[in-house]
Every structure is written in C-alpha cells, then in structure tokens.
Design a protein around this motif. Structure first.
Motif, PDB file in Angstrom:
ATOM      1  N   ARG A 176     -17.428   3.149  18.976  1.00 47.47           N
ATOM      2  CA  ARG A 176     -17.417   2.809  20.406  1.00 47.47           C
ATOM      3  C   ARG A 176     -16.428   1.699  20.710  1.00 47.47           C
ATOM      4  NH1 ARG A 176     -21.587   0.458  22.370  1.00 47.47           N
ATOM      5  NH2 ARG A 176     -22.495  -0.286  20.417  1.00 47.47           N
ATOM      6  N   TYR A 177     -15.844   1.093  19.631  1.00 48.28           N
ATOM      7  CA  TYR A 177     -15.003  -0.082  19.808  1.00 48.28           C
ATOM      8  C   TYR A 177     -13.530   0.285  19.769  1.00 48.28           C
ATOM      9  CZ  TYR A 177     -19.495  -2.264  18.881  1.00 48.28           C
ATOM     10  OH  TYR A 177     -20.811  -2.610  18.937  1.00 48.28           O
ATOM     11  N   PRO A 178     -12.688  -0.536  20.414  1.00 43.44           N
ATOM     12  CA  PRO A 178     -11.253  -0.217  20.484  1.00 43.44           C
ATOM     13  C   PRO A 178     -10.569  -0.362  19.135  1.00 43.44           C
ATOM     14  CG  PRO A 178     -11.683  -2.366  21.428  1.00 43.44           C
ATOM     15  CD  PRO A 178     -13.022  -1.773  21.160  1.00 43.44           C
ATOM     16  N   ASP A 179      -9.446   0.379  19.002  1.00 45.26           N
ATOM     17  CA  ASP A 179      -8.673   0.320  17.763  1.00 45.26           C
ATOM     18  C   ASP A 179      -7.521  -0.663  17.935  1.00 45.26           C
ATOM     19  OD1 ASP A 179      -7.078   1.631  19.538  1.00 45.26           O
ATOM     20  OD2 ASP A 179      -6.530   3.260  18.191  1.00 45.26           O
ATOM     21  N   SER A 180      -6.861  -0.902  16.791  1.00 46.97           N
ATOM     22  CA  SER A 180      -5.671  -1.759  16.793  1.00 46.97           C
ATOM     23  C   SER A 180      -4.654  -1.094  15.878  1.00 46.97           C
ATOM     24  CB  SER A 180      -6.009  -3.164  16.280  1.00 46.97           C
ATOM     25  OG  SER A 180      -4.868  -3.976  16.282  1.00 46.97           O
ATOM     26  N   VAL A 181      -3.468  -0.798  16.433  1.00 49.01           N
ATOM     27  CA  VAL A 181      -2.451  -0.040  15.682  1.00 49.01           C
ATOM     28  C   VAL A 181      -1.341  -0.992  15.273  1.00 49.01           C
ATOM     29  CG1 VAL A 181      -0.775   1.816  15.788  1.00 49.01           C
ATOM     30  CG2 VAL A 181      -2.995   2.073  16.926  1.00 49.01           C
ATOM     31  N   ARG A 182      -0.960  -0.873  13.990  1.00 47.94           N
ATOM     32  CA  ARG A 182       0.158  -1.669  13.465  1.00 47.94           C
ATOM     33  C   ARG A 182       1.153  -0.721  12.810  1.00 47.94           C
ATOM     34  NH1 ARG A 182      -2.293  -5.000  15.875  1.00 47.94           N
ATOM     35  NH2 ARG A 182      -2.893  -7.111  15.218  1.00 47.94           N
ATOM     36  N   ASP A 183       2.453  -0.972  13.004  1.00 50.05           N
ATOM     37  CA  ASP A 183       3.508  -0.233  12.327  1.00 50.05           C
ATOM     38  C   ASP A 183       4.076  -1.103  11.227  1.00 50.05           C
ATOM     39  OD1 ASP A 183       3.116   1.875  13.994  1.00 50.05           O
ATOM     40  OD2 ASP A 183       4.805   1.396  15.330  1.00 50.05           O
ATOM     41  N   LEU A 184       4.462  -0.442  10.148  1.00 54.19           N
ATOM     42  CA  LEU A 184       4.980  -1.171   8.995  1.00 54.19           C
ATOM     43  C   LEU A 184       6.126  -0.378   8.403  1.00 54.19           C
ATOM     44  CD1 LEU A 184       4.788  -3.445   6.865  1.00 54.19           C
ATOM     45  CD2 LEU A 184       3.126  -2.003   5.648  1.00 54.19           C
ATOM     46  N   ALA A 185       7.347  -1.005   8.351  1.00 53.12           N
ATOM     47  CA  ALA A 185       8.518  -0.380   7.758  1.00 53.12           C
ATOM     48  C   ALA A 185       8.814  -1.061   6.432  1.00 53.12           C
ATOM     49  CB  ALA A 185       9.713  -0.466   8.686  1.00 53.12           C
ATOM     50  N   LEU A 186       8.882  -0.310   5.365  1.00 53.37           N
ATOM     51  CA  LEU A 186       9.082  -0.831   4.019  1.00 53.37           C
ATOM     52  C   LEU A 186      10.286  -0.182   3.372  1.00 53.37           C
ATOM     53  CD1 LEU A 186       5.384  -0.712   2.757  1.00 53.37           C
ATOM     54  CD2 LEU A 186       6.653  -2.765   3.452  1.00 53.37           C
ATOM     55  N   LEU A 187      11.005  -1.010   2.606  1.00 56.10           N
ATOM     56  CA  LEU A 187      12.077  -0.494   1.755  1.00 56.10           C
ATOM     57  C   LEU A 187      11.514  -0.288   0.358  1.00 56.10           C
ATOM     58  CD1 LEU A 187      15.172  -2.685   2.754  1.00 56.10           C
ATOM     59  CD2 LEU A 187      14.742  -0.297   3.339  1.00 56.10           C
ATOM     60  N   MET A 188      11.718   0.931  -0.204  1.00 57.30           N
ATOM     61  CA  MET A 188      11.239   1.206  -1.546  1.00 57.30           C
ATOM     62  C   MET A 188      12.277   2.041  -2.289  1.00 57.30           C
ATOM     63  SD  MET A 188       8.215   3.934  -0.516  1.00 57.30           S
ATOM     64  CE  MET A 188       7.819   4.272  -2.215  1.00 57.30           C
ATOM     65  N   GLU A 189      12.075   2.205  -3.601  1.00 54.59           N
ATOM     66  CA  GLU A 189      13.039   2.940  -4.411  1.00 54.59           C
ATOM     67  C   GLU A 189      13.217   4.352  -3.869  1.00 54.59           C
ATOM     68  OE1 GLU A 189      11.813   2.904  -8.441  1.00 54.59           O
ATOM     69  OE2 GLU A 189      11.588   0.720  -8.541  1.00 54.59           O
ATOM     70  N   ARG A 190      14.484   4.763  -3.877  1.00 57.86           N
ATOM     71  CA  ARG A 190      14.808   6.068  -3.291  1.00 57.86           C
ATOM     72  C   ARG A 190      14.127   7.231  -4.017  1.00 57.86           C
ATOM     73  NH1 ARG A 190      20.835   7.541  -1.204  1.00 57.86           N
ATOM     74  NH2 ARG A 190      20.319   9.545  -0.190  1.00 57.86           N
ATOM     75  N   GLU A 191      13.996   7.149  -5.346  1.00 57.87           N
ATOM     76  CA  GLU A 191      13.440   8.239  -6.136  1.00 57.87           C
ATOM     77  C   GLU A 191      11.927   8.203  -6.215  1.00 57.87           C
ATOM     78  OE1 GLU A 191      15.299  10.667  -7.132  1.00 57.87           O
ATOM     79  OE2 GLU A 191      17.079   9.657  -6.351  1.00 57.87           O
ATOM     80  N   ARG A 192      11.312   7.123  -5.741  1.00 58.20           N
ATOM     81  CA  ARG A 192       9.849   7.051  -5.827  1.00 58.20           C
ATOM     82  C   ARG A 192       9.239   7.912  -4.730  1.00 58.20           C
ATOM     83  NH1 ARG A 192       5.884   3.801  -7.941  1.00 58.20           N
ATOM     84  NH2 ARG A 192       7.389   2.331  -8.852  1.00 58.20           N
ATOM     85  N   ARG A 252      23.078   0.579   6.620  1.00 57.42           N
ATOM     86  CA  ARG A 252      22.316  -0.658   6.558  1.00 57.42           C
ATOM     87  C   ARG A 252      21.113  -0.575   5.613  1.00 57.42           C
ATOM     88  NH1 ARG A 252      22.142  -2.703  12.893  1.00 57.42           N
ATOM     89  NH2 ARG A 252      24.403  -2.557  13.281  1.00 57.42           N
ATOM     90  N   ILE A 253      21.053   0.504   4.864  1.00 62.66           N
ATOM     91  CA  ILE A 253      20.018   0.653   3.848  1.00 62.66           C
ATOM     92  C   ILE A 253      20.724   0.780   2.504  1.00 62.66           C
ATOM     93  CG2 ILE A 253      18.138   2.118   2.988  1.00 62.66           C
ATOM     94  CD1 ILE A 253      17.402   0.688   5.494  1.00 62.66           C
ATOM     95  N   PRO A 254      20.327  -0.037   1.520  1.00 64.71           N
ATOM     96  CA  PRO A 254      20.958   0.099   0.212  1.00 64.71           C
ATOM     97  C   PRO A 254      20.913   1.535  -0.282  1.00 64.71           C
ATOM     98  CG  PRO A 254      19.532  -1.830   0.258  1.00 64.71           C
ATOM     99  CD  PRO A 254      19.296  -1.102   1.533  1.00 64.71           C
ATOM    100  N   ALA A 255      21.956   1.940  -1.027  1.00 72.53           N
ATOM    101  CA  ALA A 255      22.070   3.324  -1.477  1.00 72.53           C
ATOM    102  C   ALA A 255      20.915   3.731  -2.370  1.00 72.53           C
ATOM    103  CB  ALA A 255      23.401   3.525  -2.202  1.00 72.53           C
ATOM    104  N   GLU A 256      20.363   2.751  -3.106  1.00 68.01           N
ATOM    105  CA  GLU A 256      19.278   3.070  -4.030  1.00 68.01           C
ATOM    106  C   GLU A 256      17.904   2.969  -3.381  1.00 68.01           C
ATOM    107  OE1 GLU A 256      20.043  -1.302  -4.203  1.00 68.01           O
ATOM    108  OE2 GLU A 256      21.251   0.548  -4.219  1.00 68.01           O
ATOM    109  N   SER A 257      17.862   2.765  -2.048  1.00 64.89           N
ATOM    110  CA  SER A 257      16.575   2.556  -1.370  1.00 64.89           C
ATOM    111  C   SER A 257      16.425   3.532  -0.207  1.00 64.89           C
ATOM    112  CB  SER A 257      16.479   1.119  -0.849  1.00 64.89           C
ATOM    113  OG  SER A 257      16.565   0.197  -1.908  1.00 64.89           O
TER     114      SER A 257
END
Length: 802
Positions: free
Chosen positions: A710-726, A756-761
């Motif tokens: 019955r209670y309101p939600d809270s939305v968060r966005d998160l952008a992460l850089l991680m290894e390209r092959e993972r 603007r993103i490293p080639a390996e990420s």
C-alpha cells in the motif's frame, strides 16, 4: 496350399459337397480362398471315335473326318492334326462347348467343308502346357461320355490360405486329419511295406552330420536299376491339378509325397555323389554353388549345405544342385529325407531370394518323426514306377533326438476363457480326435502329449485354441466383457506436454511431425565433433532409404529439412516446433533410451507486413522469449543463461545455454551459417532445444505470492562500468545475492559501448525499485540500501560508477 477334393477322399471318408467342405475348412481356421472346378462346364467335350479319315479336298494339311459321338449320327469334322488314324478314340468338343480361355465351339466352314465340332488336344482342354496333337483315349471308354468324367478328372481344387503356424496343414494328410477330427472319422494313412530285397544300404550310403543344430535328423535310402522316364497319367494329372509341373517319374514321386505328407524330399543321382557319402555341414564363406535352376549362388557361413565326399550337391532345405540332378541316364538313386532347422532355412532362402515349395515347409517346421515314414513312402513308389530295387534298410542319422511335448491342460481354465461349459470328457475326446495323447490327473487336469506333426502347440493357451476350433467358433457365446470404467487423471508428465504445446501454439508456432529416421550425414551437417554422443545413432537393419537409415538423436535435422522445403516454396515466415522422442543408445543396454525433446525454429518476419511499413525480422530474443514462456509455465526457478560453450550448429555470440544448477535445460540461438548452407537455406534461422525430461523434473517450483504494498515506491537508476567480456547476468546475480527484501524489482534498461567508454569496458544501466510492505521508506533508508548495491558491484565485480 492347393489340394483337391478327390485326393482328400483317399485319406478320409466324407460325403460333403465341395461347397460344404469349403465352409467346414474355413470354420476350422483353414480359410478356403478359392475353388476351381476341374472339368466344370466341359460336359460337351465327349468321348468319340473316328469312323472315317480322308484328305481334305481343298487343303493338303487338313483331314476331313466322320466322327461317331455315340448318338447314332456321324458328324463331319475338319482337323489339322496328323497323330491319329481311322478307328482312334478321341475327345470331341461339340458345337456350343466352351473350352478354357473362353473359346466357344461354333459350326464353321473350313476351306469349303463344314465342320461340326473340334477334336481337342490336352493343351486345349487345359490338361497340359504343350501337346503334339489331339488327345488319344482308350478304346474301352464309352462313346458320348464326357471326357473328364470318363477319365475321372472331374475334381475340385481348393486354394487354402494357411497362417504360418499351421505347418502341419501344408499336406493333404494334414488337411484330411482336420476333416477327420471335425467329423469324428479316422484318417486312412498309406500302408507302406518296403520290399527290401537288395544289398545292405550301409554299403552304399554313409551319412555324416557335422552340424546337428542345423540338421538334427537325416535319413536316406538307395535304389538301383531304375529307369527314368515320363510319369504315368494318374501322377501327371494329380500334380498338374495342384499346379506342379511333371518332370520325370522319380522327381514327380518326391513332389507327390511332399504334397501328400508335408515332408520335402530330394533324389540324387547316386553315380554323381562322390563316394556315396553325404556330409551335412555349414558352407564356407564365399563358397560358390550352382543350383538346379542353373544359377550360381554365393554362400555364407550361415548356409547349410549337403555335400558328398568332395563338393556340395544341394542347398539344404532349399534346392538341389545341378551337379547331382536326376537325368534320363540315371539308374541308381540316393533318396533324401531330413529335418532342417527352420531359422537356418528361412535365413538362407530370404538372403538368396530363393523361395521354393521345400523351403516354404522347412521354414515353418516339418514332422520330426515323419522323416523316415515319408522316405519309405517315396522309395516304394519310385521302385514301383521305375522298376528299381530297394537296398535293405535305411540310413537314419539322428544325433539330436527330440522328446514329445507334454502340456498341462486345465479344463476349467478353457471354459473360463472361452465362455463355454464343456465337460472334461468332451475336451479329452476333441484332443484324441486330433491324435493327441490325453492322460487325466488326480486334480482334474490333463497331461496332453502333443504329436510331432503339431509344431505350433507349445503352451496351454494353444490347446485351448484347439478346443475352440474343433468345438466351433460359432459356439462361442457373444457376451460383453465386464469392465470397470475408471477415469484416470493425466500424469504430470502428460499435463506438462499438453501445456507446453498450448504455450507454443499461443506463441504463433505450428507443430510438425517428422520421421524418427534420419540420414547418417545429419551429424556432419550439424557440425557435431567426432566425440559428440549424438553421433552414436542406432542404425536400422532394414532401412527404406539411406536418408532414413539411423534413428534420430536430435530433432533439429527434421526441423531444418522441413524449413528448407518451405523456404524453397517461398513460405518465408516460419514458426515450427516438434515435441517428440529422440533415441540415445546406451552401452550394455539392448534398447536405446527414448527421452522426449522439444525443439523449434523461427525465420522471417516478426509480424505480418502492412501496407504502410515493413515488418521487422525475428531475432535471437524472439526465440529466447518463447523459451522463457515455457520456463515460466513450468514454474522453474533459478534459471541461469550463459553464452559460454555454444553448440557447434549455433552462431557464436548469438546463442546461449540455460541451466538450473548443474542441469542443462537446453540451448537457444541463431543456426550457424555453415549448417544452414548444408541444408540449402539462405535465410537467418533461429532455433531452440529443450530437454523435456529435465523440464519435467524441475517443474513445479514454489513461488511466493505477496499482496501488493500500500506504500509508495522509490526508483533509483544506476549506471556502472564493468568488463566488456563479463556477462551482464553476473551483475544481476550479484544484486540478487544481497537478498534485500525492500528491493522489489531490478532490471536493465540500457547497455552502451562506444565513445567516452574505455574499449575494454561497457556501461550497464540498472533501474531499481525499492518499496516496503510495512511503511513508507525515507530517502536515507533508500540511499543506504542503494549503497549496498553499489558496494557489492564494485567489490565483487570490479565495477565503477559511471
């Protein structure tokens, strides 16, 4: 099996008309498939005498005859044959007679002279295949009498369709025995007393059996001073009536006795049997033998041959050899009667495509104890017809004697199964009428000793069938079986099958059914490595074609062939699936494992093209979405997707495996271009395979159902850089492992690689929804929870916030 009415009457007395006899035999299980009346409709062919024979005035090769047909009137007949003279007794076809072949005799004028009938030959009357002139009859016959009646050739031929188990009825005596049992009569067996006045048979014949399995009994007799020539008319007519061609008096006797007693025999020219020795052995691999039909046969080690001291002289149970056949110069005869193993003869005859009257009987089993009786019967007839003398005694080599079959029979059990109420005495009488020996026991059952000629009787149920036959199939009451109607619920396995089919059809797919057989080249088309277990397919013993010679170990070949056929006809938008069994051989097991498998293919447009825009093509995610629908239907939790170790027939980087723990549920992906090329497909095709048995085992997982908060939600966005092959799945697994109860939902809404993103990420953007079911979360509480996610991602995956 063909048999004549008159021949049967020689062995059993009955007064049934031919039609009645046919009905009786059919009700005994010996179905009469056809009847032919010999001499029927030929009463207008009568005995006549040539009173005058003169040269035709207008033809050098024709005669003008005056014929007396016994009615006091001389008939003028023109004839072209020259093998008769004035005073000869002949067969005259009167005007109106219809000869075989629907040839009707009419009044005619031949070279200016009228002819009131025709003088007939044996060929024209259907009594011979060839004839040199008209048929000459005995002067003792009464003029005007129908020829077939005068010669006692009027008869009825029954063609009986026997089931393979009734080998005993492949003989006249066997069928007569059935008639006698049904009518309560006795069979009149031929009485044979060999006139053994010659030298001892062992001085002329020596028999050695090297293979007692293939030939447990071999008997032989020796006759000398024989004169080979044409058979007498009674023998020729008897054989021709049942479709057997006359050869000579010795060979015709062996055929007569085979038809009469069901025991094939063979006559050898003793002078052409090296050393008078008979050796029964297996053929040598690749051994060549020329049979009586002058055909060269290449033998194998599975074939059984009859040899003399130096060479094979017969292919056992199938056909004799050209090198030992009876000829007009034969004077000494070695007569053979034997028992050969049915499987051995069946295998040889089938492999060589050589089906003979002899092999037909040996394949089904002849009377083991009847071997010497048939030998004596044939030897006496040959001695009588050829003027030969019979050696004293017979050779009877029997290294593997057989004991009579004795079966316990329960009368109450027979009544229970047949729905009858027959007395024990009635059943015992029925068995005795079939020449079975019946011994009552103290508990009311019988010990039934089966005669050797009934090779089909092995169990109590066979005896019960005999009771039913002889008592009459029409005496079995028509009753409805007592049955309990039980409504059984489908098993979970069956239920899930139906649900998966419905799910796939709801997704727009069409079910197909392909052959369970595929070609051995399918493994190469799918690019399977040499050690892949799916290459170990089960080969068929008798494939219809090379393209269907092995059992499938995967459903994909059938699906791809169907797709190729449709694409060739420009049916480009395909949604095909199959839910059927595959066949996986297992070491040490007689039969393969047959698990259910589900597989599907997609190609073409995702949606139907409209006039205003082009439809988009299906891709990997369409196939993956269908698989996810099935996994959701089965309520399977903890599914993990992995792009590692793709199938060889899938495009690398465009395929995935899905597993639960260590159990692989299946694969999905784009079909490899090389595989598509092997099937002649030029369009992208996406496919999936699901191990249905594993799906059933893992199905039915529990899922918590919570009421919405019955209670309101809270939305968060998160952008992460991680290894390209993972894999991105590692990030989702990391977040889920935190088990934050207030984290209601987590999902990926963006994936970016580039400037603007490293080639390996790569950049992965998550959207997280926080909500409590108990109260409204404060910003500080949400931030703390959100920080846990960030810390876990940076700590465990080496990710950084973008």
């Amino acid at each position: 099996m063909k048999v004549t009415y008159n021949w049967l009457k020689e062995f059993v007395d009955f007064d049934l008309a031919p039609v009645e006899l046919a009905d009786l035999l059919t009700m005994l299980g010996l179905e009469v498939e056809g009847m032919e009346h010999l001499g029927g409709g030929l009463d207008e062919v009568v005995v006549a005498r040539v009173i005058e024979k003169a040269q035709h005035p207008n033809a050098d090769k024709l005669s003008l005859c005056k014929i007396d047909a016994g009615d006091g009137e001389l008939l003028s007949v023109v004839c072209g044959a020259q093998n008769f003279s004035q005073g000869a007794t002949v067969a005259l076809a009167r005007i109106g007679a219809v000869l075989p072949g629907e040839f009707k005799i009419k009044r005619s004028k031949i070279r200016g002279e009228e002819s009131f009938g025709m003088l007939c030959s044996e060929k024209e009357l259907g009594l011979a295949e060839e004839s040199d002139g008209i048929m000459l009859l005995s002067d003792e016959l009464s003029l005007g009498q129908p020829v077939f009646e005068a010669l006692k050739l009027k008869d009825t031929v029954f063609e009986i369709g026997l089931t393979p188990n009734r080998a005993d009825c492949l003989s006249v005596i066997g069928i007569a025995r059935e008639i006698a049992a049904k009518l309560g009569r006795k069979v009149k067996y031929p009485v044979v007393t060999p006139p053994e006045d010659g030298e001892p048979v062992h001085s002329k014949i020596k028999v050695t059996i090297q293979d007692s399995t293939g030939c447990p009994r071999y008997a032989a007799r020796y006759l000398t001073g024989c004169t080979i020539g044409p058979s007498p008319a009674w023998l020729v007519n008897r054989l021709q009536a049942v479709g057997v061609r006359s050869i000579n008096n010795a060979v015709d006797v062996t055929n007569l006795v085979m038809l009469e007693m069901g025991q094939p025999l063979h006559a050898f020219d003793h002078a052409r049997v090296g050393g008078g020795q008979i050796v029964v052995r297996r053929a040598e691999e690749g051994e060549v033998f020329v049979t009586l039909d002058n055909q060269e046969r290449k033998l194998t080690a599975d074939d059984l041959v009859i040899c003399d001291r130096d060479k094979p002289v017969a292919l056992a149970g199938v056909m004799g050899g050209l090198n030992s056949e009876i000829s007009n110069s034969t004077t000494d005869i070695l007569l053979e009667s034997a028992f050969f193993s049915p499987p051995v003869i069946r295998k040889t005859a089938k492999r060589l495509g050589l089906h003979t009257e002899s092999s037909h009987r040996f394949e089904r089993g002849v009377d083991f104890e009847g071997v010497p009786r048939a030998l004596d019967r044939a030897a006496v007839l040959i001695a009588h017809l050829t003027g030969g003398r019979m050696a004293n005694g017979q050779v009877d080599a029997c290294p593997a004697p057989r004991k009579p079959v004795t079966i316990t029979f329960r009368p109450e059990r027979a009544n229970e199964l047949l729905g009858l109420n027959l007395s024990s005495d009635r059943m015992a009488d029925l068995f005795r009428s079939l020449e079975f020996n019946v011994i009552p026991t103290a508990n009311g059952s019988f010990q039934v000793c089966v005669p050797s000629f009934r090779v089909d009787i092995e169990r109590e149920i066979d005896l019960i069938e005999e009771i039913c036959r002889l008592n009459g199939f029409d005496q079995v009451p028509a009753t409805l079986p007592v049955a309990q109607v039980v409504s059984e619920r489908p098993s979970p396995h069956q239920t899930l099958q139906r649900q998966v089919r419905d799910c796939l059809v709801a997704a727009g797919m069409n079910e197909i059914v392909t052959f369970s057989f595929i070609g051995p080249e399918a493994a190469d088309r799918l690019l399977l490595p040499a050690d892949d277990p799916r290459r170990n397919s089960l080969a068929l013993c008798n494939p219809l074609a090379q393209e269907q010679s092995v059992m499938r170990t995967t459903l994909l070949p059938g699906l791809l062939e169907t797709a190729a056929r449709n694409l060739n006809f420009r049916n480009l938008d395909l949604r095909l699936f199959e839910l059927r069994r595959i066949y996986l051989p297992e070491a040490g097991a007689e039969m393969p494992r047959e698990p259910l498998c589900c597989a599907g293919l997609l190609s073409g447009a995702r949606d139907e093209a409209r006039w205003c825009h082009d439809a988009q093509a299906v891709d990997f995610f369409d196939a993956k979405g269908i698989v996810e629908s099935i996994l959701g239907l089965a309520r399977i939790n903890g599914v993990r997707w992995s792009a590692e170790q793709p199938e060889p027939f899938h495009h690398p980087g465009k395929s995935a495996r899905f597993c639960v723990g260590d159990v692989q549920l299946g694969t999905v992906g784009e079909i490899h271009p090389v595989t598509l090329q092997h099937y002649g497909i030029d369009y992208p095709v996406y496919g999936f395979e699901i191990n249905f048995e594993a799906l059933v085992r893992l199905a039915g997982g529990q899922r918590a159902i919570l009421p919405p908060s019955r209670y309101p939600d809270s939305v968060r966005d998160l952008a992460l850089l991680m290894e390209r092959e993972r894999p991105v799945a590692d990030l989702l697994d990391c977040v889920q492992a935190l088990r934050i109860k207030e984290l209601e939902e987590v999902g990926i809404f963006d994936l970016y690689q580039g400037e603007r993103i490293p080639a390996e990420s790569k950049s992965v953007a998550l959207r997280l929804r926080y909500r409590s079911s108990e109260r409204t979360l404060t910003d500080d509480e949400v931030q703390k929870l959100h920080q846990k996610v960030i810390d876990a991602a940076t700590r465990n995956l080496g990710a950084t916030i973008r």
